[in-house]
Design an enzyme around this catalytic site. Structure first.
Site, PDB file in Angstrom:
ATOM      1  N   ASP A  67      -4.670   4.875  -3.238  1.00 60.20           N
ATOM      2  CA  ASP A  67      -4.325   3.677  -2.327  1.00 60.20           C
ATOM      3  C   ASP A  67      -3.789   4.534  -1.073  1.00 60.20           C
ATOM      4  OD1 ASP A  67      -2.681   1.221  -1.526  1.00 60.20           O
ATOM      5  OD2 ASP A  67      -3.861   0.769  -3.327  1.00 60.20           O
ATOM      6  N   HIS A  99       1.672  -0.677   0.788  1.00 62.53           N
ATOM      7  CA  HIS A  99       0.623  -1.136  -0.232  1.00 62.53           C
ATOM      8  C   HIS A  99       0.561  -0.344  -1.567  1.00 62.53           C
ATOM      9  CE1 HIS A  99      -3.642  -2.275  -1.621  1.00 62.53           C
ATOM     10  NE2 HIS A  99      -3.362  -3.335  -0.872  1.00 62.53           N
ATOM     11  N   SER A 279      -6.170  -6.848  -4.213  1.00 60.28           N
ATOM     12  CA  SER A 279      -5.542  -5.537  -4.415  1.00 60.28           C
ATOM     13  C   SER A 279      -4.389  -5.693  -5.521  1.00 60.28           C
ATOM     14  CB  SER A 279      -4.973  -5.253  -3.301  1.00 60.28           C
ATOM     15  OG  SER A 279      -5.691  -4.967  -2.048  1.00 60.28           O
TER      16      SER A 279
END
Length: 398
Positions: A67, A99, A279
């Site tokens: 990621d 994120h 996600s």
């Protein structure tokens, strides 16, 4: 090996271990870093399904998060390690976007020490962070044009490295959509990486992707999300708290199942902030896979994937939810041990190759938080078959 003969052993794959990544060529920082906080509400509490307590926490499992990096924070203390950084050549423990850190907290964050709430779905699992992308950096491609950092080539390399470093599950909350005619050419290295992971006994879980007119997943039905559309990957769509598919979730026959991913409280805060997208659905499935790999070590990655699909809660999802919505309780308690998704003319839940008894629930390590339970253990035998009877078969294609 037949189920019940003992613990399944990960295959030994003769391959050179990929070395640590170096800095990306032509890397340029385009925006200031906004690292995640550590005072948020944790995982999405009531909006995220939780397994019954005492069955598994993910202990002994190393889950790779490919990621934007995962930053060290109290809720991952002692369970976070860096696998490398494909942007700056560092250790992977820097997150300029927040994120990857939110993904890791949903997957394996510890509960709030005061309230006991907000634990990730597998709070005993260890996290291996590989930073492979970032919206705060750009790289210059062969054509001379700049684009956000994160390429198919480095995504494939990160998966290879995660396998080499001993991950049992790899979570990829990233996606790139390419025209179907270009899948074989553009994604050759990535396909080999995910296929190689399966051969090595590693389960890859990936987000199905979000429809975004400004990105590569525009909603064109000819586009294929990578790596989600590969057969050896468990592809995850997004639903809200009522199992309604998110209108942003990329549909397709490659979607295996869905999980909550709409308006979730942001795990790293600040209070009141929310996130949405496939996600954030993917780590809930990857975390459940880690629970299954702890509780049922005799299962192969493909058998774990079948179990996730076969125990999903059926819903009308117009191609966005696959076999249904993630049900961690059913995945951890359903019998028989070996389950297969529904087949035309067949019965859901029929064991694929032998049957093994459910193991006794492992003792919960004293230094790990216990996740909150959600009701009684799922019924077994005929009741399970009835519950699974509505599953539809997924038609696979890349």
């Amino acid at each position: 090996m037949a189920a019940g003969e003992g613990v399944w052993t990960r295959p030994v794959v003769a391959a050179a271990e990929p070395g640590p990544p170096g800095p990306a060529d032509g890397l340029r920082q385009t925006a200031a870093c906004t690292p995640p906080g550590d005072d948020g509400p944790g995982a999405a509490r009531g909006a995220v399904p939780q397994p019954p307590p005492g069955l598994a926490t993910g202990a002994g499992q190393l889950v790779a998060v490919v990621d934007t990096g995962v930053a060290p924070m109290p809720r991952l203390a002692g369970r976070l390690s860096g696998g490398g950084d494909y942007l700056t050549g560092d250790d992977g423990l820097t997150d300029c976007d927040g994120h990857g850190s939110d993904v890791a907290l949903l997957l394996a964050g510890a509960a709030d020490p005061v309230t006991g709430l907000g634990a990730g779905i597998a709070p005993g699992a260890r996290i291996l962070s590989l930073r492979q992308s970032s919206g705060r950096f750009a790289v210059r491609g062969p054509d001379g044009a700049e684009r956000p950092a994160g390429e198919i080539r480095t995504l494939a390399a990160a998966i290879d490295r995660a396998v080499a470093l001993g991950a049992s599950v790899v979570n990829v909350s990233e996606v790139v959509c390419v025209p179907s005619a270009l899948v074989d050419a553009a994604g050759a290295a990535l396909r080999e990486a995910v296929d190689g992971a399966e051969r090595a006994g590693v389960l890859v879980v990936a987000a199905a992707g979000n429809v975004d007119g400004s990105g590569t997943c525009t909603g064109d039905p000819d586009l294929r999300p990578l790596p989600a559309s590969y057969d050896t990957v468990v592809a995850v769509g997004a639903v809200d708290g009522d199992d309604v598919p998110g209108d942003f979730s990329v549909p397709g026959p490659w979607v295996d199942l869905a999980a909550p991913g709409q308006d979730l409280p942001r795990p790293s805060g600040p209070a009141g902030a929310v996130v949405r997208g496939t996600s954030y659905s993917a780590p809930l499935v990857a975390g459940t896979a880690a629970l299954l790999r702890e509780r049922f070590p005799m299962l192969t990655p493909r058998q774990v994937a079948d179990r996730l699909r076969a125990t999903a809660r059926p819903t009308a999802g117009d191609g966005r939810t696959g076999h249904g919505v993630l049900d961690p309780e059913a995945a951890l308690t359903a019998e028989p041990l070996l389950l297969v998704p529904d087949e035309p003319g067949g019965r859901a839940g029929v064991p694929g190759a032998g049957r093994a008894p459910l193991p006794l629930a492992p003792a919960t390590p004293p230094d790990l938080p216990v996740v909150a339970g959600v009701g009684a253990v799922a019924a077994a035998g005929g009741a399970l078959v009835a519950a699974l009877a509505g599953l539809r078969r997924r038609a696979r294609r890349s």
